[in-house]
Design an enzyme around this catalytic site. Structure first.
Site, PDB file in Angstrom:
ATOM      1  N   ALA A 228       0.820  -1.228   0.000  1.00  0.00           N
ATOM      2  CA  ALA A 228       0.000   0.000   0.000  1.00  0.00           C
ATOM      3  C   ALA A 228       0.850   1.273   0.000  1.00  0.00           C
ATOM      4  O   ALA A 228       0.404   2.320  -0.498  1.00  0.00           O
ATOM      5  CB  ALA A 228      -0.938  -0.008   1.198  1.00  0.00           C
TER       6      ALA A 228
ATOM      7  N   HIS B 275       3.681   1.721  -1.729  1.00  0.00           N
ATOM      8  CA  HIS B 275       4.012   1.994  -3.135  1.00  0.00           C
ATOM      9  C   HIS B 275       2.776   2.528  -3.875  1.00  0.00           C
ATOM     10  O   HIS B 275       2.881   3.447  -4.689  1.00  0.00           O
ATOM     11  CB  HIS B 275       4.442   0.707  -3.846  1.00  0.00           C
ATOM     12  CG  HIS B 275       5.710   0.099  -3.332  1.00  0.00           C
ATOM     13  ND1 HIS B 275       5.738  -1.083  -2.644  1.00  0.00           N
ATOM     14  CD2 HIS B 275       7.000   0.506  -3.420  1.00  0.00           C
ATOM     15  CE1 HIS B 275       6.973  -1.395  -2.329  1.00  0.00           C
ATOM     16  NE2 HIS B 275       7.771  -0.440  -2.775  1.00  0.00           N
TER      17      HIS B 275
ATOM     18  N   ARG C 152      10.333  -5.843   3.136  1.00  0.00           N
ATOM     19  CA  ARG C 152      11.078  -6.765   4.007  1.00  0.00           C
ATOM     20  C   ARG C 152      10.226  -7.294   5.172  1.00  0.00           C
ATOM     21  O   ARG C 152      10.644  -8.248   5.817  1.00  0.00           O
ATOM     22  CB  ARG C 152      12.368  -6.120   4.516  1.00  0.00           C
ATOM     23  CG  ARG C 152      13.399  -5.971   3.419  1.00  0.00           C
ATOM     24  CD  ARG C 152      14.782  -5.597   3.928  1.00  0.00           C
ATOM     25  NE  ARG C 152      15.778  -5.730   2.889  1.00  0.00           N
ATOM     26  CZ  ARG C 152      16.237  -4.732   2.126  1.00  0.00           C
ATOM     27  NH1 ARG C 152      15.784  -3.515   2.312  1.00  0.00           N
ATOM     28  NH2 ARG C 152      17.144  -4.961   1.191  1.00  0.00           N
TER      29      ARG C 152
END
Ligand code: PAF
Length: 280
Positions: A35, A37, A187
């Site tokens: 979300a 990006h 990550r």
């Protein structure tokens, strides 16, 4: 949404828009889109007529022993998300499209690249600056958007754009968080269920430090130490926690007004970074 793999192809497509008088916003990513990006894409749509997104897991910003091979690659899901979000063009180059085998040029923004994350990840910010410079040269956007979760990266890119007179406006977009406060990051996919619960401690420590400063606390070293203790208690191994001034990321003095708190820490095998910025 057009999907283009080559530098020639993307130049042709963008040139056609330019001839038609359209402006271009650019969102560089390494994929595994979340979300955060998509918020960048959303802002990009409001900033220009056309939106270009790149997905390129850039090998030069990963150090030896880091997670370049393991970095989550989710191209098909990413494409679907970008279609839905309304991106116009996805640039999906391969490593050989971006780097000549005997590449001779790297860009280093001196000073700022060596501190904080730079001192734990030597060469990382040169890899970032180099690929961002190349992508900006390829796309030649009017505006490029970056997430402020990577606050130091944002500062490095701004300095590079200034120093190299790259004709682009750089926009920073706020971090998107889970309801627990955990900042969205590709990550986070490495975290176990248990680690995911504990990971919110990073944001909790940032908020506590910010609130202490806003309440008038003037002992920044003590604030940093307390924050480190609280994240270690939550199970993290802290790399650093610093109170900095947001303009140049130098350690903050008491008369600095615009501050950013920067933190990086490992939870199990996963290294997470986060920050909060505010004015006193
Ligand atoms: O923030 C990222 O995803 C990357 O560092 C970037 C800016 C796309 C460069 O590879």
């Amino acid at each position: 949404m057009q999907i283009i793999n080559t530098v020639c192809g993307i130049r042709e497509a963008i040139n056609a828009w330019r001839v038609a008088g359209e402006t271009v916003a650019f969102v560089p990513t390494m994929g595994n889109l979340h979300a955060g990006h998509l918020q960048l894409v959303n802002r990009a749509k409001k900033s220009a007529d056309r939106v270009v997104v790149s997905i390129f897991v850039n090998p030069t910003q990963f150090g030896l022993g880091e997670d370049f091979e393991a970095y989550p690659r989710t191209e098909l899901e990413d494409q679907e998300k970008l279609e839905i979000e309304g991106a116009d063009l996805l640039f999906l180059p391969s490593v050989s499209d971006i780097y000549a085998p005997d590449v001779k040029t790297i860009i280093t923004v001196t000073g700022i690249s060596d501190s904080y994350c730079g001192s734990f990840r030597p060469g990382h910010f040169s890899g970032v600056a180099t690929v961002v410079c190349k992508l900006l040269n390829i796309v030649q956007p009017n505006v490029a958007l970056f997430g402020l979760k990577d606050f130091q990266q944002f500062a490095v890119i701004n300095l590079m754009v200034r120093d190299l007179n790259i004709p682009v406006e750089i926009l920073g977009v706020d971090t998107v968080r889970e309801s627990t406060g955990l900042a969205l990051s590709s990550r986070n996919a490495y975290l176990t269920q248990d680690e995911r619960m504990k990971a919110s401690a990073l944001y909790v420590s940032l908020c506590a430090a910010r609130d202490a400063i806003l309440a008038g606390s003037q002992n920044y070293e003590d604030i940093e130490q307390k924050a480190i203790q609280s994240i270690q208690k939550a199970g993290f191994q802290a790399d650093y926690f610093f109170v900095c001034r947001s303009s140049d990321l130098k350690k903050a003095n008491l008369d600095d007004v615009d501050l950013v708190l920067l933190v990086a820490a490992k939870l199990g095998k996963t290294r997470l970074i986060d920050n909060v910025y505010f004015s006193k």
